[in-house]
Design a protein around this motif. Structure first.
Motif: not given
Length: 279
Positions: A32-37, A219-236
């Motif tokens: 969410a923090e990356s959305r800029k309109q 490489v584009g892994v920034s805040r992706k689910s491969m991180i937060y789902k593995l660790l049980g957290t959120t993109p934030q």
């Protein structure tokens, strides 16, 4: 092999890893923090990307998160025109990449706004005119592996042999691009695009094998689910995990890191460079 790309008539040295900062002019990107309109939001983000040390701004107007809604070409183009106009006014010398799979939009961005790089998540699969268009435009092209489309890629991704399939995919695409005369190609293994968590870590563990292509690796892994789902957290809460994987990627040969958090990625690059200089 030495790795350079021709960006706006100048060589960019990718032997020194570069950081690409993400600018999402979308209402629905997964982080969410990356959305800029708004104009103010876009201006602030552009200046943040540059001031924190990124060498490329990657602007996207079509969310490629899993199960994302489709966006019409007119809407995508309208969002990009707004964002690119602001970039050209605020930081006219900035190197800009456009994240799109549509050839007509790629052409508009390059010809009307001086965009330097095309970043295509579909590797020409979603628009058969993309490869000829990129060849004609003569700009660097980021070739990413994705299984399926953003709407269905995470429904049930399956591979008989992940690495073999990704390598074969790239080999076929590279042959087609080179037949058309495309010179500057960057490979993106496509972390999170039609891959399970296990698939993503298998790719990461074998990232150095992509050196067989003698091409720059993004490489584009920034805040992706491969991180937060593995660790049980959120993109934030996924910044620390992102930095860990970015650092591993650098050690395995990554040339470009595509990130939301530029300062932290630049610090990873600087630490990695200092370590390498002590050989």
């Amino acid at each position: 092999m030495e790795k350079y790309i021709n960006v706006n008539g100048k060589l960019m040295d990718l032997n020194t890893p570069q950081v690409m900062g993400i600018l999402n002019v979308t209402p629905d990107s997964f982080y969410a923090e990356s959305r800029k309109q708004t104009e103010e939001g876009i201006i602030n983000r552009v200046n943040q990307i540059i001031s924190e040390g990124a060498s490329i701004i990657d602007i996207g107007a079509y969310s490629s998160r899993p199960f994302a809604d489709d966006v019409s070409p007119d809407e995508e183009m309208s969002r990009l025109r707004k964002g690119l106009s602001i970039i050209r006014k605020e930081v006219p010398e900035a190197i800009v990449s456009v994240d799109t799979f549509r050839s007509d939009i790629a052409k508009m961005c390059v010809e009307e706004y001086g965009v330097a790089i095309i970043n295509d998540i579909s590797a020409g699969e979603l628009d058969k005119e993309m490869f000829p268009t990129v060849a004609q435009l003569g700009v660097p092209y980021i070739l990413m592996h994705m299984k399926g489309t953003p709407q269905d890629m995470q429904a049930n991704p399956m591979y008989d042999n992940l690495l073999k399939e990704v390598f074969y995919y790239f080999s076929e695409k590279l042959a087609a691009l080179r037949d058309l005369g495309t010179k500057d190609i960057i490979l993106d293994p496509g972390f999170g695009f039609g891959k399970t968590i296990e698939d993503n870590y298998k790719l990461l563990n074998n990232l150095q094998e992509f050196s067989i292509f003698d091409l720059p690796i993004l490489v584009g892994v920034s805040r992706k689910s491969m991180i937060y789902k593995l660790l049980g957290t959120t993109p934030q809460e996924a910044l620390n995990g992102t930095t860990v994987i970015d650092t591993i990627s650098l050690m395995k040969g990554a040339n470009i890191l595509r990130v939301h958090d530029v300062r932290e990625a630049v610090e990873s690059v600087n630490i990695f460079r200092e370590m390498k200089e002590q050989n």
